[in-house]
Design a protein around this motif. Structure first.
Motif, PDB file in Angstrom:
ATOM      1  N   PRO A  10       0.813  -1.225   0.000  1.00 13.33           N
ATOM      2  CA  PRO A  10       0.000   0.000   0.000  1.00 13.33           C
ATOM      3  C   PRO A  10       0.848   1.277   0.000  1.00 13.33           C
ATOM      4  O   PRO A  10       0.515   2.245  -0.688  1.00 13.33           O
ATOM      5  N   SER A  11       1.944   1.268   0.734  1.00 16.02           N
ATOM      6  CA  SER A  11       2.823   2.442   0.767  1.00 16.02           C
ATOM      7  C   SER A  11       3.469   2.683  -0.589  1.00 16.02           C
ATOM      8  O   SER A  11       3.550   3.819  -1.057  1.00 16.02           O
ATOM      9  N   LEU A  12       3.936   1.612  -1.195  1.00 20.00           N
ATOM     10  CA  LEU A  12       4.580   1.749  -2.505  1.00 20.00           C
ATOM     11  C   LEU A  12       3.596   2.241  -3.552  1.00 20.00           C
ATOM     12  O   LEU A  12       3.944   3.064  -4.406  1.00 20.00           O
ATOM     13  N   GLU A  13       2.362   1.757  -3.485  1.00 18.95           N
ATOM     14  CA  GLU A  13       1.323   2.234  -4.402  1.00 18.95           C
ATOM     15  C   GLU A  13       1.004   3.706  -4.125  1.00 18.95           C
ATOM     16  O   GLU A  13       0.837   4.501  -5.037  1.00 18.95           O
ATOM     17  N   GLY A  14       0.903   4.054  -2.851  1.00 20.42           N
ATOM     18  CA  GLY A  14       0.604   5.430  -2.463  1.00 20.42           C
ATOM     19  C   GLY A  14       1.671   6.424  -2.886  1.00 20.42           C
ATOM     20  O   GLY A  14       1.369   7.580  -3.185  1.00 20.42           O
ATOM     21  N   MET A  15       2.906   5.965  -2.931  1.00 24.88           N
ATOM     22  CA  MET A  15       4.016   6.851  -3.317  1.00 24.88           C
ATOM     23  C   MET A  15       3.823   7.419  -4.726  1.00 24.88           C
ATOM     24  O   MET A  15       4.291   8.506  -5.024  1.00 24.88           O
ATOM     25  N   LYS A  16       3.113   6.696  -5.552  1.00 26.29           N
ATOM     26  CA  LYS A  16       2.879   7.140  -6.933  1.00 26.29           C
ATOM     27  C   LYS A  16       2.018   8.397  -6.987  1.00 26.29           C
ATOM     28  O   LYS A  16       1.986   9.078  -8.003  1.00 26.29           O
ATOM     29  N   HIS A  17       1.331   8.714  -5.890  1.00 27.59           N
ATOM     30  CA  HIS A  17       0.391   9.833  -5.884  1.00 27.59           C
ATOM     31  C   HIS A  17       0.828  10.993  -4.982  1.00 27.59           C
ATOM     32  O   HIS A  17       0.059  11.919  -4.772  1.00 27.59           O
ATOM     33  N   VAL A  18       2.045  10.922  -4.475  1.00 23.53           N
ATOM     34  CA  VAL A  18       2.529  11.929  -3.521  1.00 23.53           C
ATOM     35  C   VAL A  18       2.932  13.232  -4.213  1.00 23.53           C
ATOM     36  O   VAL A  18       2.790  14.304  -3.635  1.00 23.53           O
ATOM     37  N   LYS A  19       3.407  13.145  -5.437  1.00 28.81           N
ATOM     38  CA  LYS A  19       3.857  14.342  -6.149  1.00 28.81           C
ATOM     39  C   LYS A  19       2.827  14.807  -7.166  1.00 28.81           C
ATOM     40  O   LYS A  19       2.226  13.999  -7.868  1.00 28.81           O
ATOM     41  N   ALA A  20       2.678  16.138  -7.227  1.00 28.00           N
ATOM     42  CA  ALA A  20       1.859  16.740  -8.270  1.00 28.00           C
ATOM     43  C   ALA A  20       2.637  16.661  -9.584  1.00 28.00           C
ATOM     44  O   ALA A  20       3.825  16.343  -9.601  1.00 28.00           O
TER      45      ALA A  20
END
Length: 150
Positions: A8-18
């Motif tokens: 879940p963290s690795l997937e979430g990292m894809k959405h951290v940057k604009a």
């Protein structure tokens, strides 16, 4: 690749940057929160680390919640505190973000040690990770307390 506690963290990292590369506050904090249940698996040994991480996440979330559109980008909080000359305060969001990222650095190093040194005890892995990441920021008291109990 098999799913792990980190998926879940690795997937979430894809959405951290604009798209322009700035860090988005809410997705960043959501990824940080994903580590808390993982730390529960380590028992009391990680209770202080979990508490510190959780407290810093809460501090940043509270600021974000006060005006989500204003604080959409994490940097806005820091920028505002620098302008107001409150960034260096112990309860500032800037300080919370600093220690949150330091804690994450420690955890990345710890997980790396556990993976690369399966023969190490938890204490060895923690002490090595602490020495490489956090020790330089702590005074002797915190440092000796960590290594004695780590």
């Amino acid at each position: 690749m098999a799913e792990t506690v980190f998926t879940p963290s690795l997937e979430g990292m894809k959405h951290v940057k604009a798209e322009n590369g700035v860090i988005l506050t809410k997705p960043f904090l959501e990824v940080c929160k994903q580590i808390l249940p993982v730390l529960d698996k380590f028992g009391a040994a990680m209770a202080i680390v979990k508490s510190d991480i959780g407290g810093n996440i809460t501090r940043l979330e509270n600021k974000y919640s006060s005006d989500p559109s204003k604080y959409e980008h994490l940097y806005t909080m820091v920028q505002e505190e620098v302008q107001n000359k409150t960034a260096k305060g112990s309860s500032s969001c800037t300080n919370g973000l600093l220690w949150l990222t330091r804690a994450m650095d420690f955890l990345v190093e710890l997980f790396r040690n556990l993976l690369e040194h399966p023969d190490w005890t938890m204490s060895q892995a923690c002490t090595d990770s602490y020495t490489k990441t956090l020790k330089k920021f702590h005074g002797w008291l915190a440092s000796s307390s960590f290594t004695r109990n780590g």
